[in-house]
Scaffold this active site. Structure first.
Site, short mmCIF file in Angstrom:
data_model
loop_
_atom_site.label_atom_id
_atom_site.label_comp_id
_atom_site.label_asym_id
_atom_site.label_seq_id
_atom_site.Cartn_x
_atom_site.Cartn_y
_atom_site.Cartn_z
CD GLU A 108 32.61 43.55 35.83
OE1 GLU A 108 33.27 43.50 34.78
OE2 GLU A 108 32.89 42.86 36.84
CE LYS A 118 39.50 38.99 38.82
NZ LYS A 118 39.06 39.51 37.49
CG HIS A 155 40.94 38.58 42.24
ND1 HIS A 155 41.77 39.08 41.26
CD2 HIS A 155 40.29 39.68 42.76
CE1 HIS A 155 41.66 40.38 41.19
NE2 HIS A 155 40.76 40.77 42.09
CB CYS A 173 42.66 43.99 40.81
SG CYS A 173 42.89 43.37 42.49
CG PHE A 185 41.76 47.85 46.42
CD1 PHE A 185 40.45 47.57 46.12
CD2 PHE A 185 42.36 47.15 47.47
CE1 PHE A 185 39.73 46.63 46.83
CE2 PHE A 185 41.66 46.21 48.20
CZ PHE A 185 40.34 45.95 47.89
CG HIS A 195 37.35 43.09 37.78
ND1 HIS A 195 38.69 42.78 37.63
CD2 HIS A 195 37.20 43.51 39.07
CE1 HIS A 195 39.33 43.03 38.76
NE2 HIS A 195 38.45 43.46 39.65
#
Length: 407
Positions: A313, A331, A336, A162, A395, A302
């Site tokens: 975060e 998002k 996403h 991502c 990831f 994010h």
């Protein structure tokens, strides 16, 4: 050339908010989520997503291109064409050897995999298209853009989950600084909200299961969040060395002044508990930009809407900033889009600087206890913004941070 500034001269977007930067920006400023029931997911535990409008996408592309390539490539080319038009460049006139393309893709199209599996299971091998391999390779977003635009410089496909789109933008900046290119067409694209991706992320426990309320499903930092909403999209920027843009008498939209990239080296899917790698990525970007944390006016987070990632975060932002600046969460409205998300959000940062307005995050009704951030909600917030930070995490422990400034 290593000391040359990198500027953004063009933006292209294809998102669930619409094909085109203007359509996406309007939807973001309205604060209206795009999630809706998806017929391709009917009967599955999660049956909604954020899809790019088909009619808008078809209008931006030719029929032949749509037939022989996968949807993530359609999105990438639509965004790239808009970005180049927006930059005032004309591919028939430019020196193609000096134009690079770097596009991030997380997993390309899972729909093609599903079709092949069905053909193999039924023994209908002749129904497997001879275009299967080139249409599904992640690097083909960059390859098809290069062919479409006549860009003959370095062509790279980047995959950092991502963070792919943000990483691609940073690498494009490095190509310019190295002197390998004068122009770099950079960004990310992904169309992976079909059945395979939906079920894979659902089994991982990453998706929201609010089937009764798709519009309210993506709710970053909210106490009731339960996962993200799958989306598709593409974001592309045209980067140039400042002197190259100046010679064209083009006023840049923004300066890309900092890029940080790190790895957690911790876990395949779980972020480092203290967000150590994310903190380093932001500090690296600040050092490149020769800025202090207090110089950042806005953060496009994010903010996936998963319980663990949002909490981590928020802690990262508190570690970096004495007082975190205003934050938004793209998002929450567009969903996403995985490997495209960092590029979409980078483009939104540039639009934020241009309009001097922060779009609101949707669905933040009650922030989780301990997430003490100034999150813009409900309505757009006009304010003075000279410097914006975009964060992306993926990831594999991949972290990327981009800093944009007014020109």
């Amino acid at each position: 050339m290593s000391g040359s500034r990198t500027v953004v001269t063009g933006i292209g977007l294809a998102t669930a908010g619409g094909v085109g930067a203007d359509a996406t920006w309007r939807r973001l400023c309205e604060g209206r989520p795009t999630a809706t029931t998806d017929d391709r997911l009917a009967g599955l535990p999660v049956d909604f997503s954020c899809r790019v409008p088909d009619d808008d996408l078809a209008a931006a592309l030719g029929r032949g291109l749509r037939w022989r390539t996968d949807r993530f490539i359609h999105l990438a080319i639509a965004a790239a064409r808009e970005a180049v038009r927006d930059s005032g460049l004309e591919p028939t006139d430019w020196e193609g050897d000096r134009v690079g393309v770097v596009i991030g893709v997380g997993s390309s199209s899972r729909d093609t995999d599903l079709h092949i599996a069905a053909c193999m299971t039924s023994g209908q091998y002749q129904k497997i298209s001879p275009t299967t391999v080139p249409r599904a390779l992640p690097n083909m977003a960059a390859g098809e853009i290069a062919a479409d635009l006549g860009a003959k410089g370095p062509g790279l496909g980047v995959s950092t989950a991502c963070a792919s789109g943000a990483t691609a933008i940073g690498i494009g900046r490095q190509l310019l600084q190295s002197g390998m290119c004068d122009i770099a067409v950079v960004g990310g694209a992904e169309s992976a909200c079909g059945p395979l991706s939906s079920m894979s992320f659902w089994r991982l426990g990453a998706l929201s299961t609010r089937r009764h309320d798709p519009l309210g499903a993506s709710r970053p930092f909210d106490a009731e969040r339960d996962g993200f909403v799958l989306a598709e999209g593409a974001g592309v920027l045209v980067l140039e060395r400042a002197e190259h843009a100046r010679a064209r008498r083009i006023r840049p939209k923004a300066v890309l002044s900092g890029f940080g990239a790190t790895s957690d080296a911790y876990h395949s899917t779980t972020p480092h508990p203290e967000g150590e790698g994310a903190v380093r990525a932001v500090h690296d970007a600040l050092r490149q930009a020769d800025l202090a944390p207090t110089d950042i006016d806005h953060v496009n987070a994010h903010a996936t809407s998963t319980p663990l990632n949002d909490r981590t975060e928020a802690a990262v932002l508190h570690r970096v900033f004495p007082l975190p600046p205003p934050v938004t969460a793209t998002k929450s409205i567009l969903g996403h889009s995985l490997g495209a998300a960092g590029a979409v959000e980078a483009a939104v940062c540039v639009l934020t600087l241009h309009h001097q307005t922060i779009h609101p995050a949707a669905n933040l009704d009650v922030p989780e206890a301990g997430i003490d951030l100034d999150i813009v909600t409900k309505v757009a917030r006009p304010c003075r913004i000279d410097t914006a930070l975009s964060t992306s995490f993926g990831f594999g422990g991949h972290n990327a941070a981009l800093i944009f400034q007014t020109p």
